[in-house]
Design a protein around this motif. Structure first.
Motif, short mmCIF file in Angstrom:
data_model
loop_
_atom_site.label_atom_id
_atom_site.label_comp_id
_atom_site.label_asym_id
_atom_site.label_seq_id
_atom_site.Cartn_x
_atom_site.Cartn_y
_atom_site.Cartn_z
N PHE A 58 0.82 -1.21 0.00
CA PHE A 58 0.00 0.00 0.00
C PHE A 58 0.85 1.27 0.00
O PHE A 58 0.42 2.30 -0.53
N TYR A 61 1.13 3.64 -2.92
CA TYR A 61 0.12 3.33 -3.93
C TYR A 61 -0.82 4.53 -4.06
O TYR A 61 -1.49 4.89 -3.11
N TYR A 64 -0.59 6.73 -1.17
CA TYR A 64 -0.99 6.32 0.19
C TYR A 64 0.24 6.34 1.10
O TYR A 64 1.29 5.82 0.75
N ASP A 95 -5.80 -3.70 7.73
CA ASP A 95 -5.68 -4.15 6.34
C ASP A 95 -4.22 -3.98 5.92
O ASP A 95 -3.64 -2.91 6.13
N ASP A 106 -2.95 -9.63 0.01
CA ASP A 106 -3.80 -8.59 0.59
C ASP A 106 -4.78 -9.27 1.54
O ASP A 106 -5.47 -10.22 1.15
N HIS A 169 -11.27 -7.25 -5.51
CA HIS A 169 -10.54 -7.10 -6.76
C HIS A 169 -9.70 -8.33 -7.07
O HIS A 169 -9.30 -9.07 -6.17
N HIS A 176 -4.25 -4.28 -7.69
CA HIS A 176 -5.63 -4.28 -8.19
C HIS A 176 -5.64 -4.72 -9.65
O HIS A 176 -5.11 -4.04 -10.51
N GLU A 202 -13.39 -8.95 -0.14
CA GLU A 202 -13.31 -8.10 1.05
C GLU A 202 -14.61 -7.39 1.41
O GLU A 202 -14.80 -6.23 1.08
N GLU A 233 -10.89 -9.55 4.83
CA GLU A 233 -10.42 -9.79 3.46
C GLU A 233 -9.47 -10.97 3.41
O GLU A 233 -8.60 -11.10 4.27
#
Ligand code: MF3
Ligand code: CO
Length: 249
Positions: A58, A61, A64, A95, A106, A169, A176, A202, A233
């Motif tokens: 993450f 990303y 983020y 997460d 993930d 996803h 993704h 998720e 998830e």
């Protein structure tokens, strides 16, 4: 609109990154207690991931700023870790994604801190069951929306609602990939699940109304009615004759 099918070698790569993801998520979940800050939990995740010579999926990303999303109470997903102190009675969604040798894993879980409201227990257990039910139907030959449908019906049968603006996803070489995995809708639609597909399923479930907003930080998703939310998830692989929960510890 092309769903990447993974080869046997690619699935091996996914197993490794997902096992790492499970390990990190389990260790961070075990560290959740009153007084810890969400920033400290993120630090722990970063250290564990660095020790594995892996990378947080993450971080960076779309800009983020952290390794984990930590979403407390009315925060649904994408809570940014920081100075917030975890308190008794909180419901904390964790997460994390791990990238290792070309593949992402993930996974998310929700933990309750100390004594929580009985409605929060109902919410968390409904969300957990919604994911378990979805995992049970994510088999070759099923249609994608069979997964979506059972999440919605499981959550609603507990009196909860599902978030519509964010979805699961496909996952693999990219965090993704196709397809989007909605948490609502009629069964029997969308692509047929085939061996080699890898999906992050998720459910995001609200105790009250389904509507959400995004805070000014541009990330944190909160319920509009201020009621709590939960998120679970797993990354799974559809295989010949069944499926494998890649991110199960
Ligand atoms: N599990 C979430 C997702 O797959 C977490 C993404 S956070 C982000 O969308 F920062 F990476 F976007
Ligand atoms: Co995800």
């Amino acid at each position: 609109m092309k769903i990447p099918l993974k080869s046997a070698a690619e699935l091996e790569g996914m197993r490794v990154s997902c096992r790492m993801t499970a390990e990190v998520l389990g260790r961070v979940a075990a560290a959740v207690q009153p007084g810890v800050t969400t920033g400290e939990l993120d630090e722990l995740a970063r250290k564990l991931i660095a020790d594995m010579r892996a990378r947080p999926s993450f971080l960076g990303y779309r800009g983020y700023p952290a390794a984990m999303c930590i979403s407390v109470n009315d925060e649904v997903i994408h809570g940014i870790p920081g100075r917030r102190v975890v308190m008794p009675g909180d419901v904390v969604s964790l997460d994390v994604g791990v990238y290792y040798r070309g593949f992402h894993g993930d996974s998310a879980t929700t933990v309750m801190v100390g004594v929580v409201d009985p409605d929060v227990i109902r919410l968390v257990e409904a969300t957990r069951r919604a994911l378990e039910a979805a995992l049970a139907v994510a088999r070759p030959g099923a249609r994608l929306s069979d997964v979506s449908h059972i999440v919605e019906t499981t959550a609603k049968s507990a009196g909860c609602s599902v978030v519509r603006e964010f979805v699961g996803h496909g996952i693999g070489r990219e965090l993704h990939e196709e397809p989007q995995v909605a948490n609502f809708g009629a069964a029997g639609r969308g692509p047929v699940l085939r061996p080699g597909m890898t999906l992050a399923i998720e459910p995001m479930v609200n105790l009250g109304r389904p509507e959400v907003s995004v805070l000014d930080d541009k990330w944190t998703v909160v319920t509009r009615d201020g009621q709590p939310s939960a998120h679970f998830e797993h990354t799974v692989a559809v295989l010949e004759g069944g499926m494998e929960i890649l991110s199960r510890a």
